[in-house]
Design a protein around this motif. Structure first.
Motif, PDB file in Angstrom:
ATOM      1  N   ASN A  28       0.843  -1.193   0.000  1.00 42.60           N
ATOM      2  CA  ASN A  28       0.000   0.000   0.000  1.00 42.60           C
ATOM      3  C   ASN A  28       0.875   1.239   0.000  1.00 42.60           C
ATOM      4  OD1 ASN A  28      -2.290  -1.589   0.217  1.00 42.60           O
ATOM      5  ND2 ASN A  28      -2.197  -1.586   2.437  1.00 42.60           N
ATOM      6  N   ARG A  29       0.423   2.243  -0.683  1.00 45.32           N
ATOM      7  CA  ARG A  29       1.141   3.507  -0.647  1.00 45.32           C
ATOM      8  C   ARG A  29       0.551   4.328   0.494  1.00 45.32           C
ATOM      9  NH1 ARG A  29       3.094   7.716  -4.910  1.00 45.32           N
ATOM     10  NH2 ARG A  29       3.068   9.541  -3.589  1.00 45.32           N
ATOM     11  N   LEU A  30       1.394   4.753   1.390  1.00 39.06           N
ATOM     12  CA  LEU A  30       0.957   5.555   2.528  1.00 39.06           C
ATOM     13  C   LEU A  30       1.515   6.957   2.392  1.00 39.06           C
ATOM     14  CD1 LEU A  30       1.536   3.018   5.432  1.00 39.06           C
ATOM     15  CD2 LEU A  30      -0.640   3.677   4.423  1.00 39.06           C
ATOM     16  N   ASP A  31       0.639   7.921   2.288  1.00 39.87           N
ATOM     17  CA  ASP A  31       1.044   9.320   2.274  1.00 39.87           C
ATOM     18  C   ASP A  31       0.784   9.883   3.655  1.00 39.87           C
ATOM     19  OD1 ASP A  31       1.827   9.427  -0.426  1.00 39.87           O
ATOM     20  OD2 ASP A  31      -0.263   9.591  -1.055  1.00 39.87           O
ATOM     21  N   LEU A  32       1.811   9.880   4.475  1.00 41.80           N
ATOM     22  CA  LEU A  32       1.664  10.358   5.845  1.00 41.80           C
ATOM     23  C   LEU A  32       1.691  11.886   5.851  1.00 41.80           C
ATOM     24  CD1 LEU A  32       4.027   7.788   7.558  1.00 41.80           C
ATOM     25  CD2 LEU A  32       1.544   7.711   7.389  1.00 41.80           C
ATOM     26  N   PRO A  33       0.731  12.506   6.545  1.00 39.06           N
ATOM     27  CA  PRO A  33       0.668  13.968   6.547  1.00 39.06           C
ATOM     28  C   PRO A  33       1.848  14.592   7.294  1.00 39.06           C
ATOM     29  CG  PRO A  33      -1.099  13.031   7.897  1.00 39.06           C
ATOM     30  CD  PRO A  33      -0.356  11.896   7.290  1.00 39.06           C
ATOM     31  N   GLU A  34       2.195  15.805   6.889  1.00 38.74           N
ATOM     32  CA  GLU A  34       3.223  16.563   7.607  1.00 38.74           C
ATOM     33  C   GLU A  34       2.746  16.809   9.033  1.00 38.74           C
ATOM     34  OE1 GLU A  34       6.303  17.720   6.616  1.00 38.74           O
ATOM     35  OE2 GLU A  34       6.003  16.510   4.825  1.00 38.74           O
ATOM     36  N   ARG A  35       3.669  16.879   9.946  1.00 40.05           N
ATOM     37  CA  ARG A  35       3.296  17.107  11.344  1.00 40.05           C
ATOM     38  C   ARG A  35       3.063  18.600  11.576  1.00 40.05           C
ATOM     39  NH1 ARG A  35       3.345  12.321  13.882  1.00 40.05           N
ATOM     40  NH2 ARG A  35       4.949  10.841  13.292  1.00 40.05           N
ATOM     41  N   ALA A  36       1.821  18.924  11.840  1.00 40.78           N
ATOM     42  CA  ALA A  36       1.408  20.272  12.212  1.00 40.78           C
ATOM     43  C   ALA A  36       0.215  20.094  13.139  1.00 40.78           C
ATOM     44  CB  ALA A  36       1.019  21.081  10.983  1.00 40.78           C
ATOM     45  N   TYR A  37       0.165  20.882  14.205  1.00 36.89           N
ATOM     46  CA  TYR A  37      -0.822  20.628  15.252  1.00 36.89           C
ATOM     47  C   TYR A  37      -1.681  21.845  15.553  1.00 36.89           C
ATOM     48  CZ  TYR A  37       2.025  16.485  15.986  1.00 36.89           C
ATOM     49  OH  TYR A  37       2.697  15.315  15.810  1.00 36.89           O
ATOM     50  N   THR A  38      -2.852  21.550  16.114  1.00 38.21           N
ATOM     51  CA  THR A  38      -3.775  22.560  16.595  1.00 38.21           C
ATOM     52  C   THR A  38      -4.457  21.996  17.841  1.00 38.21           C
ATOM     53  OG1 THR A  38      -5.598  24.008  15.981  1.00 38.21           O
ATOM     54  CG2 THR A  38      -5.727  21.761  15.183  1.00 38.21           C
ATOM     55  N   PHE A  39      -5.025  22.866  18.669  1.00 35.45           N
ATOM     56  CA  PHE A  39      -5.689  22.388  19.886  1.00 35.45           C
ATOM     57  C   PHE A  39      -7.112  21.941  19.606  1.00 35.45           C
ATOM     58  CE2 PHE A  39      -2.239  24.528  22.103  1.00 35.45           C
ATOM     59  CZ  PHE A  39      -2.017  23.652  23.155  1.00 35.45           C
ATOM     60  N   LEU A  40      -7.608  21.070  20.461  1.00 39.19           N
ATOM     61  CA  LEU A  40      -9.002  20.631  20.399  1.00 39.19           C
ATOM     62  C   LEU A  40      -9.935  21.813  20.624  1.00 39.19           C
ATOM     63  CD1 LEU A  40      -8.993  17.361  22.550  1.00 39.19           C
ATOM     64  CD2 LEU A  40      -9.400  17.531  20.106  1.00 39.19           C
ATOM     65  N   PRO A 170       4.619   1.651   9.047  1.00 37.96           N
ATOM     66  CA  PRO A 170       4.943   3.087   9.058  1.00 37.96           C
ATOM     67  C   PRO A 170       3.782   3.944   9.581  1.00 37.96           C
ATOM     68  CG  PRO A 170       5.535   2.105   6.941  1.00 37.96           C
ATOM     69  CD  PRO A 170       4.750   1.081   7.693  1.00 37.96           C
ATOM     70  N   ALA A 171       2.557   3.581   9.220  1.00 41.31           N
ATOM     71  CA  ALA A 171       1.398   4.344   9.699  1.00 41.31           C
ATOM     72  C   ALA A 171       1.182   4.135  11.195  1.00 41.31           C
ATOM     73  CB  ALA A 171       0.141   3.942   8.923  1.00 41.31           C
ATOM     74  N   ILE A 172       1.420   2.930  11.680  1.00 44.41           N
ATOM     75  CA  ILE A 172       1.281   2.659  13.118  1.00 44.41           C
ATOM     76  C   ILE A 172       2.285   3.496  13.895  1.00 44.41           C
ATOM     77  CG2 ILE A 172       1.564   0.901  14.911  1.00 44.41           C
ATOM     78  CD1 ILE A 172       0.460  -1.146  12.833  1.00 44.41           C
ATOM     79  N   GLU A 173       3.520   3.532  13.435  1.00 47.37           N
ATOM     80  CA  GLU A 173       4.537   4.336  14.122  1.00 47.37           C
ATOM     81  C   GLU A 173       4.191   5.822  14.076  1.00 47.37           C
ATOM     82  OE1 GLU A 173       7.037   3.400  16.140  1.00 47.37           O
ATOM     83  OE2 GLU A 173       6.116   1.444  15.838  1.00 47.37           O
TER      84      GLU A 173
END
Length: 192
Positions: A28-40, A170-173
């Motif tokens: 499977n091809r996994l396109d993991l998103p860039e790490r950027a965060y926001t609050f709930l 990779p997605a689990i990590e």
């Protein structure tokens, strides 16, 4: 001409006798998103940073309670189910919730070949218990965190796919790192 037709038919018949070997499945091809965060959102009695790539939904299960949410990651088709319980200084309830957390994790022992439990200390001094489950289990990472007085949160990671966990590694990590970031940025709000 007749010899050419006969030869063509013989070659066609001989070519049809070759056994077919299917090609192995691809990864499977996994396109993991860039790490950027926001609050709930502010409507919850707790807050932590979540990925900007994630979407928040109220828990839609029939047993859902107020402040239970699903954090859905469309890029990896995974969600983190968050359940929240107010404790209101009830130590008996705290013991029950901790026991329930261990029971829910242990239900995966049938398919898990390892359940690695550890204690995570957050930068703000909170303590979380995390369980990493190995094998073909439906939930690969679970946790609970509490202040032992007013608040209790339990979470579990689920992938909405039939793909084997070794292909999802990779997605689990990626998701484990995001969940640890959530725990490290967790703040309790005033009791509701």
């Amino acid at each position: 001409m007749r010899k050419a037709i006969t030869l063509g038919i013989l070659l066609l018949i001989a070519g049809c006798e070759k056994t077919y070997a299917p090609k192995p499945k691809g990864y499977n091809r996994l396109d993991l998103p860039e790490r950027a965060y926001t609050f709930l959102p502010d409507s919850l009695p707790y807050t932590f940073e979540i990925s900007r790539a994630a979407k928040i939904y109220p828990d839609s299960s029939y047993i859902a309670e107020r402040y239970w949410i699903d954090i859905f990651y469309p890029n990896v088709v995974a969600n983190v189910q968050i359940t929240y319980k107010p404790l209101r200084h009830n130590q008996q309830l705290l013991k029950e919730l901790i026991n329930d957390s261990y029971k829910l994790t242990s239900k995966h022992e049938i398919k898990a070949y390892a359940i690695n439990e550890s204690v995570l200390k957050t930068p703000s001094g909170k303590t979380a218990v995390v369980a990493e489950l190995e094998g073909e289990v439906p939930s690969q990472f679970q946790f609970f965190i509490t202040d032992s007085i007013d608040n209790f949160i339990r979470g579990a990671l689920y992938f909405r796919t039939s793909t084997k966990n070794d292909s999802l590694a990779p997605a689990i990590e990626y998701m484990k790192e995001d969940i640890v970031h959530m725990l490290n940025t967790l703040e309790w709000k005033e009791p509701q």
